[in-house]
Scaffold this active site. Structure first.
Site, PDB file in Angstrom:
ATOM      1  CB  CYS B  50     124.770 104.554  42.155  1.00  0.00           C
ATOM      2  SG  CYS B  50     125.124 104.133  43.840  1.00  0.00           S
ATOM      3  CG  ASN B  51     125.965 108.064  45.570  1.00  0.00           C
ATOM      4  OD1 ASN B  51     124.831 108.274  45.143  1.00  0.00           O
ATOM      5  ND2 ASN B  51     126.204 107.403  46.677  1.00  0.00           N
ATOM      6  CD  GLN B 116     127.858  99.589  50.805  1.00  0.00           C
ATOM      7  OE1 GLN B 116     128.121 100.658  51.327  1.00  0.00           O
ATOM      8  NE2 GLN B 116     126.819  98.864  51.149  1.00  0.00           N
ATOM      9  N   GLY B 190     101.880  92.705  55.229  1.00  0.00           N
ATOM     10  CA  GLY B 190     101.733  93.886  54.380  1.00  0.00           C
ATOM     11  C   GLY B 190     102.783  93.835  53.284  1.00  0.00           C
TER      12      GLY B 190
END
Lengths: 296, 422
Positions: B50-51, B116, B190
């Site tokens: 993804c980078n 990773q 929440g």
């Protein structure tokens, strides 16, 4: 060759491992773990051979002198450390555990002058049960104390929102609480068995004659008080849920350790006659109610 | 023999472009197969995360120009090459090697130290191997990259310092309290974004039993459904607190929703079990005094930020050590690679000297038949030592010169001097 192994051999190995464990606080190294395991393994081997040699050449019952008793306790703790170093390598157990291993070896070396106990055949079995059960109780209390110290240290850091320090990573509080609790539960029946076997041993040795170890013997009293404390601690954990809280269990193991130090200290420092029945009966062999355990 | 990397990363390319250029596993296989058809003399590995999207090539023939790579990527993704080219960087030779080692050791990651990337690097090489697109050069290069990452992980604390709030919360605190999470009850109060991010980490650690409480039941149900948990009404907060082991609170309440008095009411029901509370709300949902109760480990967003900052500082101290490892391994890898060029010549040189040595020995033994076996052995060893001593200086010179590249001039000179074949 085996006869050439001295206490210094394995004590030095454990001391090197302790130094390496402490060095984790200051720098990282790719080979340190292997060196630590190697030194611990070498120390354990020397320690085992040393004890085996002494067992084979003992004057009285094998491994039944004060020195042997402390050295076996240290051997059991060193074995526990060896296992933890191999299978929980990330955690710095050694910083907490190894000082006790070295301490027990040191006390054993100081007690080296004491003559070995001579076991009479009739009482040898009870003597062995007495010595082994008290030894296991002692190791368990020391192990619980070490886990308790680690728990309190870990909890203090977490309460103060501090992330784990590199090089001093400890097991989780959950793991430590379980270890504490199990040590407490294990030490109680072991100590009970030790006291019970001591009573039987006393009766067997005394026979129809008067004498033997008195109930108000300081070693007997301190051990009985310690047993009472352990019993209360274990029962509290069983019947009162809040007593199972990690801090409380940790503090209980700390108190147990204090009792243990008192009991061992009495055995080492006060000449109460406990463990030296021979002198009272005037028999030539040296025998002992504590058959291998000083102070009990 | 030239290594090259052409690609783009989070450093110079916006996410929108990286998304368009990224490859799935299937696309990667297809792309490298097509690349091999276009450039049959080149080995290729495609690293797509993804980078970053990076194409590593190696081969004896010249590397493709960045324009050719842009054309290739453009054709594959149906994007005009001109839109790609401006984002591409290119490194060749030593720089390409250093770049891969830097990537594998996570120094080039968006979050430095994230672990990773190593598995992604290994996976890229494995895919190329399976597709028979990576040859010995790139296989060696990627193996060396894995070694760099292992050294960085073993010799430095670069991977141990987490810098995001959810990762610090889980790894640095929750995991120090609990040994396992599959038997723990997690309560989310929440429905903040940070709560979901933290849940992701907890789920990775095995947390399964999840309860969500929100003032708006609908939102609680939505979040619970997404995470296979159960939703409870706001009234159940005290009961849920009594059961929970971990609490993540992210409400928008203006006052604490749990006061010391309210907590004291549930404390006895907890039976002394430890409670880990992540109060990620601003203003805080849990009164700070609750953190002083035995067995309660309460962390506010500021506590976690401070821990992150501390970790970041500590991690940054590790960067030079990792850079040193990258540099050492780059030099070692290139020296080894260059040495391979030199090895055949060294072998020829040695063989060239061995032959006359053997001939001379035979002649000598023929002339001196009275020599016994022991004397002959002594003579043989003396001749061996002589040859080794004579060969030592040129070999050392070659070894030394190959540290800085293939010593072509020296190789040529030696080949001509000793009449060695190519």
């Amino acid at each position: 060759m085996i006869s050439g192994i001295s206490i210094t051999c394995f004590a030095a190995s454990y001391a090197v491992v302790l130094a390496l464990e402490i060095s984790r606080l200051f720098f990282r190294s790719g080979v340190r773990w292997a060196v630590m395991v190697g030194f611990t393994g070498a120390g354990m081997l020397a320690h085992t051979l040393f004890l085996a040699y002494r067992a084979a050449h003992a004057q009285g019952s094998p491994l039944s002198s004060k020195e042997d008793w402390y050295l076996i306790a240290a051997w059991v703790l060193a074995g526990a450390y060896f296992y933890l170093a191999c299978f929980h390598a990330r955690n710095a157990f050694g910083v907490f555990l190894l000082p006790f291993v070295l301490g027990l070896i040191g006390v054993g070396a100081l007690a080296a002058d004491a003559a070995p106990f001579a076991g009479e055949p009739a009482s040898a079995v009870w003597g062995a049960i007495h010595g082994v059960s008290l030894l296991l109780a002692t190791v368990s209390v020391v192990g619980g104390f070490v886990a308790g110290l680690m728990y309190l240290h870990q909890s203090y850091h977490l309460k103060h929102k501090r992330p784990p320090r590199a090089g001093l990573r400890l097991p989780s509080l959950e793991w430590l609480r379980k270890a504490n609790s199990r040590a407490l539960i294990f030490s109680m029946p072991m100590l009970g068995l030790g006291i019970l076997s001591g009573i039987v041993l006393n009766l067997v040795r005394r026979g129809p004659q008067p004498g033997g170890v008195a109930w108000n013997d300081p070693a007997v009293l301190s051990t009985t008080v310690m047993f009472a404390w352990l019993l209360i601690a274990v029962l509290a954990g069983w019947f009162y849920r809040p007593a199972r809280e990690g801090h409380k269990v940790a503090y209980m193991t700390v108190v147990s350790f204090v009792f243990l130090v008192i009991a061992l200290g009495i055995g080492l420092l006060i000449d109460s006659g406990h463990g030296d029945l021979r002198s009272r009966r005037g028999s030539p062999g040296r025998s002992s109610v504590s058959q291998g355990r000083p102070g009990a | 023999m030239i290594f090259q990397v052409v690609g783009c990363s989070h450093r110079n390319t916006p996410l929108a472009v990286r998304e368009r250029l990224s490859f799935s596993g299937t696309q990667t296989r297809q792309a490298i197969a097509e690349f091999r058809q276009t450039f049959p003399g080149l080995e290729v590995v495609l690293l797509s995360t993804c980078n970053r999207v990076e194409l590593y090539t190696a081969g004896e023939e010249g590397p493709p120009a960045p324009e050719q790579i842009a054309d290739f990527l453009g054709r594959f993704h149906r994007i005009p090459p001109s839109e790609i080219l401006e984002h591409l960087y290119s490194h060749g030779g030593e720089e390409a090697v250093r770049h891969l080692f830097t990537v594998a050791s996570s120094l080039d990651s968006m979050v430095i130290g994230e672990p990773q990337i190593l598995s992604q690097v290994k996976q890229a090489c494995q895919l190329a191997n399976e597709a028979q697109c990576a040859g010995p050069l790139l296989q060696d290069l990627f193996q060396a990259a894995a070694k760099v990452a292992r050294r960085a992980a073993g010799e430095t604390a670069i991977h141990q310092r987490r810098v995001s709030i959810p990762s610090v919360a889980v790894a640095d605190f929750a995991q120090q309290i609990f040994e396992r999470f599959d038997d723990k009850k997690t309560l989310v109060i929440g429905a903040g974004e940070m709560a979901e991010e933290t849940l992701r980490y907890l789920r990775d650690q095995g947390a399964r039993d999840l309860t969500v409480i929100n003032r708006h039941d609908e939102r609680a149900r939505e979040l619970a459904q997404r995470w296979q948990g159960k939703a409870r009404s706001w009234d159940c907060l005290p009961a849920s607190l009594a059961e929970a082991d971990l609490v993540i609170s992210t409400t928008g309440a203006e006052e604490p929703i749990v006061t010391p008095g309210q907590f004291a009411a549930v404390e006895s029901a907890r039976g002394g079990r430890p409670l880990f509370v992540l109060d990620l709300a601003v203003p805080r949902d849990f009164d700070p005094a609750i953190g002083g109760r035995p067995g309660v480990y309460l962390y506010s967003i500021d506590d976690l930020r401070q821990a992150c900052e501390k970790n970041r500082t500590e991690r940054d101290k590790e960067i030079p050590a990792v850079q040193r490892i990258v540099q050492q391994e780059t030099e070692a890898f290139l020296a080894e690679l260059n040495h391979r060029h030199v090895t055949p010549l060294i072998q020829q040189l040695r063989q060239g000297w061995e032959k006359p040595k053997d001939e001379e020995l035979q002649r000598l033994f023929h002339k001196l038949p009275e020599l016994d076996e022991r004397s002959r052995e002594e003579v043989r060893q003396a001749f061996d030592r002589l040859v080794n001593k004579l060969l030592h200086p040129p070999m050392e010179s070659l070894r030394h010169a190959s540290r800085h590249g293939v010593p072509r001039g020296l190789l040529e000179a030696l080949a001509r001097l000793f009449q060695l074949k190519d």
